[in-house]
Motif scaffolding. Structure first.
Motif, PDB file in Angstrom:
ATOM      1  N   ILE A 228       0.876  -1.164   0.000  1.00 19.61           N
ATOM      2  CA  ILE A 228       0.000   0.000   0.000  1.00 19.61           C
ATOM      3  C   ILE A 228       0.914   1.214   0.000  1.00 19.61           C
ATOM      4  CG2 ILE A 228      -1.751   1.305   1.260  1.00 19.61           C
ATOM      5  CD1 ILE A 228      -2.542  -1.363   2.609  1.00 19.61           C
ATOM      6  N   PRO A 229       0.958   1.963  -1.089  1.00 17.95           N
ATOM      7  CA  PRO A 229       1.866   3.117  -1.147  1.00 17.95           C
ATOM      8  C   PRO A 229       1.528   4.150  -0.070  1.00 17.95           C
ATOM      9  CG  PRO A 229       0.993   2.600  -3.319  1.00 17.95           C
ATOM     10  CD  PRO A 229       0.215   1.782  -2.328  1.00 17.95           C
ATOM     11  N   ARG A 230       2.538   4.597   0.643  1.00 15.41           N
ATOM     12  CA  ARG A 230       2.379   5.623   1.678  1.00 15.41           C
ATOM     13  C   ARG A 230       3.584   6.552   1.635  1.00 15.41           C
ATOM     14  NH1 ARG A 230      -1.142   5.036   6.100  1.00 15.41           N
ATOM     15  NH2 ARG A 230      -0.369   7.134   6.454  1.00 15.41           N
ATOM     16  N   PRO A 231       3.665   7.442   0.635  1.00  9.55           N
ATOM     17  CA  PRO A 231       4.808   8.341   0.536  1.00  9.55           C
ATOM     18  C   PRO A 231       4.936   9.287   1.733  1.00  9.55           C
ATOM     19  CG  PRO A 231       3.138   8.874  -1.112  1.00  9.55           C
ATOM     20  CD  PRO A 231       2.700   7.605  -0.442  1.00  9.55           C
ATOM     21  N   ASP A 232       3.858   9.449   2.489  1.00  8.54           N
ATOM     22  CA  ASP A 232       3.895  10.301   3.675  1.00  8.54           C
ATOM     23  C   ASP A 232       4.551   9.603   4.867  1.00  8.54           C
ATOM     24  OD1 ASP A 232       1.595   8.579   3.562  1.00  8.54           O
ATOM     25  OD2 ASP A 232       0.757   9.633   5.286  1.00  8.54           O
ATOM     26  N   GLU A 233       4.859   8.307   4.745  1.00  7.47           N
ATOM     27  CA  GLU A 233       5.478   7.507   5.821  1.00  7.47           C
ATOM     28  C   GLU A 233       6.777   6.882   5.315  1.00  7.47           C
ATOM     29  OE1 GLU A 233       4.516   7.058   8.924  1.00  7.47           O
ATOM     30  OE2 GLU A 233       2.377   7.477   9.014  1.00  7.47           O
ATOM     31  N   PRO A 234       7.858   7.656   5.147  1.00  7.39           N
ATOM     32  CA  PRO A 234       9.078   7.120   4.531  1.00  7.39           C
ATOM     33  C   PRO A 234       9.807   6.059   5.362  1.00  7.39           C
ATOM     34  CG  PRO A 234       9.463   9.326   5.373  1.00  7.39           C
ATOM     35  CD  PRO A 234       7.986   9.063   5.514  1.00  7.39           C
ATOM     36  N   ARG A 235       9.511   5.952   6.657  1.00 11.67           N
ATOM     37  CA  ARG A 235      10.199   4.962   7.505  1.00 11.67           C
ATOM     38  C   ARG A 235       9.370   3.701   7.719  1.00 11.67           C
ATOM     39  NH1 ARG A 235      11.644   9.574  11.652  1.00 11.67           N
ATOM     40  NH2 ARG A 235      13.201  10.651  10.411  1.00 11.67           N
ATOM     41  N   LEU A 236       8.277   3.586   6.962  1.00 12.09           N
ATOM     42  CA  LEU A 236       7.392   2.426   7.076  1.00 12.09           C
ATOM     43  C   LEU A 236       7.072   1.892   5.694  1.00 12.09           C
ATOM     44  CD1 LEU A 236       4.777   3.847   9.619  1.00 12.09           C
ATOM     45  CD2 LEU A 236       6.634   2.264  10.134  1.00 12.09           C
ATOM     46  N   ARG A 237       6.784   0.583   5.631  1.00 10.91           N
ATOM     47  CA  ARG A 237       6.256  -0.025   4.419  1.00 10.91           C
ATOM     48  C   ARG A 237       5.018  -0.804   4.840  1.00 10.91           C
ATOM     49  NH1 ARG A 237       9.510   2.994   3.236  1.00 10.91           N
ATOM     50  NH2 ARG A 237      11.265   2.822   1.793  1.00 10.91           N
ATOM     51  N   TYR A 238       3.884  -0.459   4.244  1.00 11.80           N
ATOM     52  CA  TYR A 238       2.620  -1.126   4.526  1.00 11.80           C
ATOM     53  C   TYR A 238       2.372  -2.189   3.468  1.00 11.80           C
ATOM     54  CZ  TYR A 238       1.533   2.639   7.789  1.00 11.80           C
ATOM     55  OH  TYR A 238       1.552   3.508   8.841  1.00 11.80           O
ATOM     56  N   LEU A 239       2.246  -3.440   3.910  1.00 12.66           N
ATOM     57  CA  LEU A 239       1.994  -4.555   3.012  1.00 12.66           C
ATOM     58  C   LEU A 239       0.728  -5.264   3.466  1.00 12.66           C
ATOM     59  CD1 LEU A 239       5.625  -5.981   3.020  1.00 12.66           C
ATOM     60  CD2 LEU A 239       4.628  -4.432   1.344  1.00 12.66           C
ATOM     61  N   THR A 240       0.069  -5.938   2.544  1.00 13.22           N
ATOM     62  CA  THR A 240      -1.100  -6.733   2.902  1.00 13.22           C
ATOM     63  C   THR A 240      -0.959  -8.134   2.336  1.00 13.22           C
ATOM     64  OG1 THR A 240      -2.376  -6.088   0.950  1.00 13.22           O
ATOM     65  CG2 THR A 240      -2.640  -4.728   2.931  1.00 13.22           C
ATOM     66  N   PHE A 241      -1.592  -9.065   3.034  1.00 12.35           N
ATOM     67  CA  PHE A 241      -1.723 -10.440   2.565  1.00 12.35           C
ATOM     68  C   PHE A 241      -3.140 -10.835   2.942  1.00 12.35           C
ATOM     69  CE2 PHE A 241      -1.317 -14.926   2.194  1.00 12.35           C
ATOM     70  CZ  PHE A 241      -0.322 -15.128   1.256  1.00 12.35           C
ATOM     71  N   GLY A 242      -4.023 -10.871   1.964  1.00  9.87           N
ATOM     72  CA  GLY A 242      -5.437 -11.067   2.289  1.00  9.87           C
ATOM     73  C   GLY A 242      -5.908  -9.868   3.094  1.00  9.87           C
ATOM     74  N   HIS A 243      -6.505 -10.141   4.239  1.00 11.62           N
ATOM     75  CA  HIS A 243      -6.996  -9.062   5.096  1.00 11.62           C
ATOM     76  C   HIS A 243      -6.012  -8.665   6.194  1.00 11.62           C
ATOM     77  CE1 HIS A 243     -10.922  -9.011   3.248  1.00 11.62           C
ATOM     78  NE2 HIS A 243     -10.954 -10.328   3.336  1.00 11.62           N
ATOM     79  N   THR A 244      -4.850  -9.277   6.218  1.00 11.04           N
ATOM     80  CA  THR A 244      -3.861  -8.991   7.258  1.00 11.04           C
ATOM     81  C   THR A 244      -2.819  -8.012   6.734  1.00 11.04           C
ATOM     82  OG1 THR A 244      -4.170 -11.180   8.210  1.00 11.04           O
ATOM     83  CG2 THR A 244      -2.156 -10.017   8.812  1.00 11.04           C
ATOM     84  N   TRP A 245      -2.483  -7.064   7.570  1.00 12.88           N
ATOM     85  CA  TRP A 245      -1.455  -6.080   7.221  1.00 12.88           C
ATOM     86  C   TRP A 245      -0.140  -6.466   7.872  1.00 12.88           C
ATOM     87  CZ3 TRP A 245      -2.738  -0.272   6.815  1.00 12.88           C
ATOM     88  CH2 TRP A 245      -3.924  -0.089   6.099  1.00 12.88           C
ATOM     89  N   LEU A 246       0.944  -6.251   7.154  1.00 15.26           N
ATOM     90  CA  LEU A 246       2.295  -6.374   7.692  1.00 15.26           C
ATOM     91  C   LEU A 246       2.929  -5.002   7.550  1.00 15.26           C
ATOM     92  CD1 LEU A 246       4.606  -8.134   8.802  1.00 15.26           C
ATOM     93  CD2 LEU A 246       5.254  -8.576   6.420  1.00 15.26           C
ATOM     94  N   ILE A 247       3.297  -4.420   8.666  1.00 12.10           N
ATOM     95  CA  ILE A 247       3.899  -3.089   8.650  1.00 12.10           C
ATOM     96  C   ILE A 247       5.375  -3.234   9.002  1.00 12.10           C
ATOM     97  CG2 ILE A 247       3.843  -0.755   9.591  1.00 12.10           C
ATOM     98  CD1 ILE A 247       0.871  -1.350  10.356  1.00 12.10           C
TER      99      ILE A 247
END
Length: 135
Positions: free
Chosen positions: A31-50
């Motif tokens: 999930i692109p989040r250019p406002d959060e440069p120190r984080l990467r938001y990923l999803t797998f199904g309904h679960t998020w991995l930050i």
């Protein structure tokens, strides 16, 4: 509000871009989040991995920061990731030069193997047997 009702798992990592790239190779979506440069938001199904930068992202107290920065990451954490082809994922893991902690084998519900990501988080990859209910 996006993400308000999903389970989210946060992992502190040493190389944000390398870790993100690896998880994308095993079918996570970003999930692109250019406002959060120190984080990467990923999803797998309904679960998020930050994924957060181990050294640059803030901590809620000094004790937790000291433990994460000085100690090994990954102890006691296992993420179970369903895959459509275990052999392809196993070959990817080996080609990336990542440790395999349990060689592929059959369990009663799936064919599985365990490996460590670059930060020492243990991942169990599982290709479910046909007809086995998936929770």
């Amino acid at each position: 509000m996006r993400g308000a009702r999903q389970l989210k798992v946060g992992l502190r990592v040493g190389d944000l871009d390398a870790s993100c790239a690896l998880y994308l190779k095993v079918d996570f979506r970003q999930i692109p989040r250019p406002d959060e440069p120190r984080l990467r938001y990923l999803t797998f199904g309904h679960t998020w991995l930050i994924l957060s930068d181990r050294y640059q992202h803030g901590y809620h107290n000094a004790g937790r920061e000291q433990a994460a920065v000085s100690g090994p990451l990954g102890g006691g954490v296992v993420l179970a990731i369903p895959v459509s082809d275990l052999n392809v994922t196993y070959d990817l893991w080996r080609s990336e030069g990542l440790p395999v902690t349990l060689q592929p084998q059959d369990a009663y519900w799936a064919r599985i193997f365990y490996g460590l990501d670059p930060d020492g988080y243990e991942l169990m990859f599982e290709e479910h047997h046909l007809g086995t209910p998936q929770l």
